[in-house]
Design an enzyme around this catalytic site. Structure first.
Site, PDB file in Angstrom:
ATOM      1  N   ASP A  92       0.863  -1.171   0.000  1.00  0.00           N
ATOM      2  CA  ASP A  92       0.000   0.000   0.000  1.00  0.00           C
ATOM      3  C   ASP A  92       0.907   1.230   0.000  1.00  0.00           C
ATOM      4  O   ASP A  92       1.940   1.244   0.656  1.00  0.00           O
ATOM      5  CB  ASP A  92      -0.872  -0.043   1.265  1.00  0.00           C
ATOM      6  CG  ASP A  92      -1.838   1.121   1.357  1.00  0.00           C
ATOM      7  OD1 ASP A  92      -1.809   1.981   0.464  1.00  0.00           O
ATOM      8  OD2 ASP A  92      -2.608   1.170   2.325  1.00  0.00           O
ATOM      9  N   ASP A 271      -8.082  -7.217   0.917  1.00  0.00           N
ATOM     10  CA  ASP A 271      -7.237  -7.251   2.113  1.00  0.00           C
ATOM     11  C   ASP A 271      -7.996  -6.571   3.237  1.00  0.00           C
ATOM     12  O   ASP A 271      -8.868  -5.733   3.000  1.00  0.00           O
ATOM     13  CB  ASP A 271      -5.912  -6.510   1.882  1.00  0.00           C
ATOM     14  CG  ASP A 271      -6.095  -4.999   1.995  1.00  0.00           C
ATOM     15  OD1 ASP A 271      -5.689  -4.426   3.026  1.00  0.00           O
ATOM     16  OD2 ASP A 271      -6.673  -4.391   1.068  1.00  0.00           O
TER      17      ASP A 271
END
Length: 376
Positions: A92, A271
């Protein structure tokens, strides 16, 4: 990176596919355990491989930049070399951490200035800098730098933020395409759709992101407090626009029921910290429903945590023993519960894939959602 569409469900937009990366193949739909600081909390890499059967894990650019720092990671040969995980990794970009650091950050066209949550030191993240950081970390899939807007969010703010995210994306792509990976293998950049819960903004963002023609695309800015139905509406809209021949990643989602509903809408990758965070607090997700293991009713239940799952965490230990560990605040309790919850999430997406290939996903999904949302 390569993506192959293997099968489509007959009664929904669910699909099964395969993503091929330098560190292996990922069968979709997939859930990705979150290893924010390079480690999935309370879980060994051996257990991720053998018991949970994870195919890909996440790391976070912001946290890894802060600790242990880029010098350490680069000397180790990237995050794969540092943490010993030899399968794919996704990072990320830190956009969500920018969102969560609202009290100590300033957003401007150049990038985001913020203070470290560790020592208060000041830093600047720019689209170019975040690409450089993720090159050093060495994840197979890296995310573009974006701003994640809160919910609720004023329309004008959401619009300006989305437009800036698109400008940042161009800068990310320019920097990414002008550089190479540090460790001899290719990395892939995913753009992120924003636009809060406004349909016209989501449509505009999805069209813009699709126009960049990257190998995969992500949907951000959801699961930040909006009602589930709004999340589903936005996801359905965006999935109808993003190209079918590329993987779609819905960031930060969510509960088992959320995942099944969004698979039905055409999402491939998920996720969330929920399975591990809730596990540490004594909440277990099972094939029959949600268990609060702290409840008195489990005190003398010597049956397995979930007999439908294979693996020692779900089958070897009893509910009574796990309750004892959690109540006693034994570290082993958090470990067993975390392994179980992640094993369940990975079991769930494997089952979903089988049903998609058989063409029976839609009816199975409805039956499972009814089960998964009930409290036992």
């Amino acid at each position: 990176m390569d993506f192959q569409l293997i099968a489509k469900d007959k009664g929904s937009n669910a699909r099964a596919g395969e993503i091929t990366t330098a560190h292996g193949t990922i069968k979709t739909p997939i859930f990705m355990p979150v290893g924010t600081a390079g480690s999935v909390k309370a879980v060994h890499q051996r257990e991720l491989h053998n018991d949970i059967e994870a195919q890909i894990i996440l790391g976070n650019t912001y946290h890894l930049f802060m600790r242990p720092g880029l010098s350490v990671i680069e000397k180790a040969g990237g995050l794969h070399g540092f943490n010993g995980w030899d399968k794919p990794i996704l990072t990320d970009s830190g956009g969500y951490q920018v969102y969560s650091l609202a009290g100590t950050r300033k957003i401007k066209e150049e990038g985001v200035s913020f203070q470290s949550h560790i020592d208060g030191s000041k830093h600047l993240f720019t689209p170019e800098g975040v690409m450089d950081i993720q090159r050093v970390i060495g994840a197979d899939i890296i995310m573009a730098f974006d701003e994640c807007t809160p919910y609720p969010c004023d329309y004008e703010y959401a619009k300006k933020s989305m437009e800036m995210t698109h400008r940042w994306l161009q800068r990310c792509c320019d920097r990414f395409d002008a550089t190479e990976g540090h460790y001899g293998y290719e990395q892939t950049l995913f753009p992120i759709v924003q636009g809060s819960t406004y349909k016209d903004l989501r449509q505009k963002s999805a069209e813009t992101i699709a126009g960049f023609g990257r190998e995969g695309n992500a949907i951000g800015g959801l699961s930040v407090g909006e009602p589930a139905e709004m999340m589903y509406e936005s996801t359905a809209l965006v999935c109808g626009i993003l190209p079918e021949d590329k993987p779609r990643y819905l960031m930060g989602v969510g509960t088992p029921a959320n995942i099944l509903e969004c698979i039905a809408l055409g999402v491939d990758m998920f996720d969330c910290v929920m399975p591990t965070r809730n596990a540490r607090n004594g909440t277990l997700f099972t094939s029959e429903g949600i268990v609060n293991i702290k409840n008195e009713k489990w005190k003398e239940d010597f049956g397995p945590i979930d007999e439908n799952l294979k693996g020692y965490a779900s089958n070897f230990y009893s509910k009574a023993y796990l309750r004892h560990l959690i109540i006693s605040k034994e570290i082993l309790g958090a470990q067993i519960a975390s392994i179980h919850n992640l094993s369940f999430y990975l079991w769930l997406v494997r089952e979903a894939r089988e049903k998609i290939e058989a063409g029976t996903f839609a009816s199975w999904k409805d039956e499972m959602v009814a089960k998964l949302t009930r409290k036992l």
